[in-house]
Design a protein around this motif. Structure first.
Motif, PDB file in Angstrom:
ATOM      1  N   ASN A 113       0.855  -1.137  -0.044  1.00  0.00           N
ATOM      2  CA  ASN A 113      -0.064   0.068  -0.080  1.00  0.00           C
ATOM      3  C   ASN A 113       0.588   1.370   0.094  1.00  0.00           C
ATOM      4  OD1 ASN A 113       0.499   0.939   2.563  1.00  0.00           O
ATOM      5  ND2 ASN A 113      -1.640   0.099   3.468  1.00  0.00           N
ATOM      6  N   GLU A 114       0.415   2.266  -0.140  1.00  0.00           N
ATOM      7  CA  GLU A 114       1.028   3.534  -0.812  1.00  0.00           C
ATOM      8  C   GLU A 114       1.597   4.274   0.636  1.00  0.00           C
ATOM      9  OE1 GLU A 114      -2.179   2.685  -1.612  1.00  0.00           O
ATOM     10  OE2 GLU A 114      -3.573   4.219  -1.249  1.00  0.00           O
ATOM     11  N   SER A 115       1.150   3.545   1.728  1.00  0.00           N
ATOM     12  CA  SER A 115       1.689   4.149   2.934  1.00  0.00           C
ATOM     13  C   SER A 115       3.187   3.515   3.451  1.00  0.00           C
ATOM     14  CB  SER A 115       0.494   4.012   4.097  1.00  0.00           C
ATOM     15  OG  SER A 115      -0.483   4.257   3.917  1.00  0.00           O
ATOM     16  N   ILE A 121       3.453   0.153   3.587  1.00  0.00           N
ATOM     17  CA  ILE A 121       3.066  -1.286   4.433  1.00  0.00           C
ATOM     18  C   ILE A 121       2.687  -2.319   3.485  1.00  0.00           C
ATOM     19  CG2 ILE A 121       1.641  -2.201   6.204  1.00  0.00           C
ATOM     20  CD1 ILE A 121       1.657   0.762   7.506  1.00  0.00           C
ATOM     21  N   GLU A 158       0.811  -5.343   3.153  1.00  0.00           N
ATOM     22  CA  GLU A 158      -0.352  -6.012   3.976  1.00  0.00           C
ATOM     23  C   GLU A 158      -1.182  -7.209   3.461  1.00  0.00           C
ATOM     24  OE1 GLU A 158      -3.528  -3.257   4.845  1.00  0.00           O
ATOM     25  OE2 GLU A 158      -3.537  -2.490   2.947  1.00  0.00           O
ATOM     26  N   ALA A 207      -6.810  -6.606   7.967  1.00  0.00           N
ATOM     27  CA  ALA A 207      -5.545  -6.648   7.803  1.00  0.00           C
ATOM     28  C   ALA A 207      -5.279  -7.964   8.464  1.00  0.00           C
ATOM     29  CB  ALA A 207      -4.826  -5.837   8.336  1.00  0.00           C
ATOM     30  N   THR A 214       0.671  -7.714   8.643  1.00  0.00           N
ATOM     31  CA  THR A 214       1.596  -6.431   7.901  1.00  0.00           C
ATOM     32  C   THR A 214       2.738  -6.501   8.333  1.00  0.00           C
ATOM     33  OG1 THR A 214       1.541  -4.821   9.638  1.00  0.00           O
ATOM     34  CG2 THR A 214      -0.733  -5.287   8.512  1.00  0.00           C
TER      35      THR A 214
HETATM   36  C1  LIG Z   1      -1.880   0.443   4.677  1.00  0.00           C
HETATM   37  O1  LIG Z   1      -1.900  -0.636   5.463  1.00  0.00           O
HETATM   38  C2  LIG Z   1      -1.961  -0.382   6.845  1.00  0.00           C
HETATM   39  C3  LIG Z   1      -1.848  -1.599   7.681  1.00  0.00           C
HETATM   40  O2  LIG Z   1      -2.884  -2.391   7.184  1.00  0.00           O
HETATM   41  C4  LIG Z   1      -3.408   0.551   7.150  1.00  0.00           C
HETATM   42  O3  LIG Z   1      -3.511   0.823   8.444  1.00  0.00           O
HETATM   43  C5  LIG Z   1      -3.433   1.633   6.122  1.00  0.00           C
HETATM   44  O4  LIG Z   1      -4.722   2.369   6.344  1.00  0.00           O
HETATM   45  C6  LIG Z   1      -2.947   1.165   4.733  1.00  0.00           C
HETATM   46  N1  LIG Z   1      -2.967   2.522   4.034  1.00  0.00           N
HETATM   47  C7  LIG Z   1      -3.860   2.659   2.946  1.00  0.00           C
HETATM   48  C8  LIG Z   1      -3.734   3.964   2.194  1.00  0.00           C
HETATM   49  O5  LIG Z   1      -4.626   1.763   2.521  1.00  0.00           O
END
Ligand SMILES: *[C@@H]1O[C@H](CO)[C@@H](O)[C@H](O)[C@H]1NC(C)=O
Ligand SMILES: *[C@@H]1O[C@H](CO)[C@@H](O)[C@H](O)[C@H]1NC(C)=O
Ligand SMILES: *[C@@H]1O[C@H](CO)[C@@H](O)[C@H](O)[C@H]1NC(C)=O
Length: 835
Positions: free
Chosen positions: A259-261, A263, A265, A278, A281
């Motif tokens: 994911n763009e953060s 992480i 998952e 999730a 992660t």
């Molecule tokens: C990325 O993954 C984390 C952990 O599951 C989650 O908390 C977060 O919201 C996710 N970010 C996006 C932009 O989906």
């Protein structure tokens, strides 16, 4: 904006899962393609809220927010003029009004058949969009080979070594922009041992799986579990290095998203709340973060002392102690201890167990190399800092220079051998030994402590028990001593007052009660002066006679004291043996050997039984009694005066041997004391000599008097107190008269028959008369009596015996009587109380 209505899908879109040349998919805001199982849809969409950009994507039909693939992720169609179609070359293309003849996006493959006519496009229920060509349905292109940010089950990531195609997922740029972002998840192709890397850009690693170890990744120990819900396959062959996974339960929907953060998952769909959750992660644990503890650092998630999870590998120390200890930042890692350089002949290795092996980028892989060879390999190259070895197939990994991203994996990982200087190894082994020793010591301590506690408890218990028992014993002994200490202690030898009962058997009252059937009437043998006598039988079958002193008899208690203290010391074949006694709960009991024949009186005064007694037996009885008396008077250590010798106190055993019993009235004379002046006189009328009955004076010659009476009774078969001649004369008088008249045969029991040695019988009568003489000093001693009985010698003539006549009101026959003697002036007034 993604607007889909199932109704329109069915009504206007023909619900096809294919796109053909004739059937392009237009971006009309309603049309899309549906996989045959109705799981995935394909069509134009706009991500996020504000964007007007149009993309072709694949999404889960049940959750239109969840786009799993985007075709033109980096080339959006700015308006809704886009058309997805198969072109003449067999490629899937997106065309738009603004792009002209150049497609916005194209699958860009060269059709094998040369013409695109045979190519068809199909959306599968796995989420894969396929282009197949010709009759054989050769897959010429598929969306799974060009993943975006989502790794679906059955989708293969990794390198096709033949075509050079590398598949990996890359995050979106943002929620609104599916363009290629900076986070990717892929197989690390640089490593000697392939592993999966989640990273930012091309160098910034975020998380790694660690190398594949047979069942799963080293860093993901749960994959090795058989009940793990995913089954992952890893292929590393000359053709490809790839990884796929499937769900072990088809009904569970899952996907892996970079994911763009930043992480990685793994999400699973829950029908209950219609949400993706999730499942895992890359940020679950601190130690998951790539190289969290820096070079040569080791992250231990189990460290509980603090939130700081970093430790240095063996032989290393923190690079910056400030960072490490104060700021608690381990990212600077560790350096080899200054004074412990490696690269010597004597280097060694320290094993780190359950380690996620260090980043393999600096590792070298050697196939078919065993543990020992691996060790040698590492030892021989100074740049080698660690090695790990694995079987099946045999391979050896050596790490060179920095060791990065090590963590401990509970229940997983592998053994990592870290190179250390010889001195470090020695110290380590020593500490291990001391740890072992400490463990051993601790074990020893624990054992010692436990044993001591157990022992202490045991000892306490024993002491407690001992004290209780001892107290009870002491109390008993005290009770006994109180009971057994004669009131007139001057008449007791000092030796008997000390600890007279130490080895004297005391019986428990319970034993006695059990033996006598609780003093049952049926066990009663007789009633004596001081209580009843019961027959008893001990557990081992030994028969006993139990003399139970009357509870009310205070007098009896004192007699009891004497009897116990004296008889305990006496053993003679003509004395009844005292086996023990019992003083408990105001109960005073004497235990004797049991003699089945009862008393002499029951024989000689019994019409039938006395016929059993021929002269030989009677002689034997007389001699036995005499010998017993001698023993009492002088042969035993104590001088004992019986004071109540009478026929009923002589018991007969099976062979009719006499045994003197009932020493209850015996008193001890001290060596130089011949007579004792007693206040309380105890005896039996008829057997009491005059000096005792009248004056309370008693000596051994008083017993001789009683013996004489018994002797005459045995020979005559008559009681002394039975009446002769107008009831005034007793047996002594009768014998005396007949003796004087020379008619001694009249004295002799006629039931004895005629066969008896005349001389011997006369001699015995003579001796009997000598014994009952009025003046005590005229009477012979008991030893003289025995001598006279045995030896044929001349005897002195007997003088007038005492008590020829039956006394005034002495009509009480054979019962113990208490006589109180009150000395008033010189006169003795004797008060006789018959009981
Ligand atoms: C990325 O993954 C984390 C952990 O599951 C989650 O908390 C977060 O919201 C996710 N970010 C996006 C932009 O989906
Ligand atoms: C598969 O998962 C569903 C839903 O979680 C469950 O009801 C079913 O029992 C599972 N089947 C197996 C074989 O585990
Ligand atoms: C030691 O290992 C390094 C790193 O793999 C390698 O470059 C070097 O040639 C090796 N040296 C020897 C003597 O094998």
């Amino acid at each position: 904006m993604l607007i889909i209505c199932l109704l329109s899908q069915q009504l206007c879109c023909n619900s096809l899962d294919t796109i053909t040349v004739d059937n392009p998919l237009k971006d009309d805001g309603r049309s899309f393609i549906v996989s045959s199982g109705g799981i995935f849809g394909l069509g134009f969409f706009s991500p996020g809220k504000s964007s007007t950009n149009r993309y072709v994507g694949i999404w889960y039909l049940f959750s239109n927010q969840t786009v799993v693939w985007v075709a033109n992720r980096d080339n959006p169609v700015p308006d809704s003029s886009g058309v997805l179609s198969l072109d003449g070359t067999g490629n899937l293309v997106i065309l738009s009004s603004s792009s002209g003849s150049d497609p916005v996006w194209s699958t860009n493959v060269n059709s094998t058949s040369g013409s695109g006519n045979q190519v068809s496009c199909q959306l599968l229920d796995t989420g894969n969009l396929k282009l197949v060509d010709g009759e054989e349905e050769t897959v010429v292109w598929q969306s799974f080979d060009h993943p975006t940010d989502t790794w679906l089950p059955f989708m293969k990531l990794g390198l096709d070594r033949k075509t050079g195609l590398n598949r990996f997922i890359t995050s979106w740029k943002s929620k609104d922009d599916p363009g290629t972002g900076e986070f990717s998840y892929q197989i690390d192709l640089i490593s000697a041992l392939p592993e999966m890397i989640f990273q930012q850009g091309i160098t910034n690693r975020i998380w790694r799986t660690g190398p594949w170890m047979g069942r799963g990744w080293v860093g993901v120990p749960q994959m090795a579990r058989t009940d793990f819900i995913f089954t992952t396959s890893f292929i590393n062959s000359p053709d490809e290095v790839s990884v796929t996974y499937v769900m072990s339960n088809d009904s569970i929907l899952t996907r892996v998203v970079a994911n763009e953060s930043g992480i990685l998952e793994r999400l699973t769909w829950k029908d209950s709340d219609r949400q993706w959750h999730a499942f895992w992660t890359s940020k679950t644990e601190e130690c998951d973060q790539y190289n969290h503890c820096g070079a040569f650092g080791n992250c231990d998630p189990q460290m509980t002392q603090s939130s700081f999870k970093c430790i240095c590998l063996p032989g290393f120390e923190p690079n910056s102690t400030t960072d490490w200890n104060t700021i608690r930042d381990g990212s600077d890692g560790c350096v080899r201890k200054k004074d412990r350089p490696v690269c010597g002949e004597a280097d060694g290795f320290i094993k780190v167990e359950q380690a996620k092996s260090p980043d393999t980028r600096v590792a070298r892989l050697n196939w078919n190399m065993g543990v020992e060879a691996c060790r040698e390999e590492c030892l021989n190259n100074c740049t080698c800092t660690a090695y790990a070895s694995a079987e099946d197939p045999d391979h050896c990994i050596t790490w060179h220079e920095e060791l990065l991203d090590i963590r401990l994996v509970q229940g997983g990982g592998q053994n990592l051998y870290v190179r250390v200087a010889a001195i470090e190894l020695a110290e380590y082994l020593k500490s291990q030994r001391s740890v072992k020793v400490r463990h051993k010591q601790q074990m020893v301590y624990i054992i010692v402590i436990f044993t001591s506690i157990a022992l202490a408890i045991g000892v306490l218990f024993m002491v407690y028990w001992f004290i209780i028992v001892k107290r009870r014993k002491e109390r008993k002994i005290k009770e006994r001593q109180i009971l057994l200490t004669p009131a007139d202690s001057s008449s007791i030898e000092p030796s008997t007052t000390g600890k007279p009962f130490e080895d004297f058997p005391f019986f428990e009252l319970s034993t006695i009660v059990a033996a006598t059937n609780n003093f049952s009437i049926s066990n009663k043998l007789g009633q004596g002066g001081f209580g009843s006598v019961y027959k008893g039988c001990l557990k081992d079958g030994v028969e006993i006679a139990v003399k139970r002193l009357a509870k009310s008899s205070h007098q009896g208690i004192e007699e009891f004291k004497n009897e116990v203290s004296l008889i305990a010391k006496l053993q003679h074949r003509n004395l009844v043996r005292l086996l023990g006694c019992c003083v408990e709960h105001h109960e005073k009991v004497l235990v004797y050997e049991y003699l089945p024949n009862k008393g002499l009186d029951s024989f000689i005064f019994d019409e039938e039984k006395c016929s059993q007694l021929n002269w030989e037996k009677r002689y034997n009885i007389i001699l036995g009694i005499a010998k017993g008396m001698v023993y009492l008077h002088q042969d035993s250590r104590l001088r004992i005066i019986h004071r109540d010798l009478k026929a009923s106190n002589v018991l007969l055993d099976n062979e009719l041997n006499p045994k003197i019993s009932d020493f209850g009235m015996a008193r001890i004379f001290k060596g130089n004391q011949n007579e004792a002046n007693t206040i309380r006189v105890v005896g039996t009328i008829g057997y009491m000599p005059p000096e005792y009955a009248m004056g309370g004076l008693y000596s051994i010659r008083s017993d001789v008097f009683s013996f004489g009476v018994v002797l005459l009774e045995v020979i005559s078969g008559r009681k002394n107190n039975s009446y002769y001649r107008e009831n005034t004369i007793n047996l002594i008088g009768h014998a005396w008269e007949k003796w004087k008249e020379g008619k001694t045969s009249d004295i002799i029991d006629s039931r004895m028959g005629d066969l008896w040695p005349n001389q011997e019988v006369l001699r015995c009568i003579h001796i009997g008369l000598l014994c009952v003489q009025e003046h005590a000093m005229d009477r012979p001693t008991m030893s003289e009596v025995v001598f006279m009985i045995c030896k044929d010698m001349s005897l002195p003539s007997p003088k007038q015996p005492a008590f020829i006549f039956n006394g005034q009101d002495m009509n009480a026959s054979d019962s113990s009587t208490s006589i109180k003697v009150n000395s008033i002036n010189n006169l003795s007034i004797t008060e006789i109380i018959a009981r």
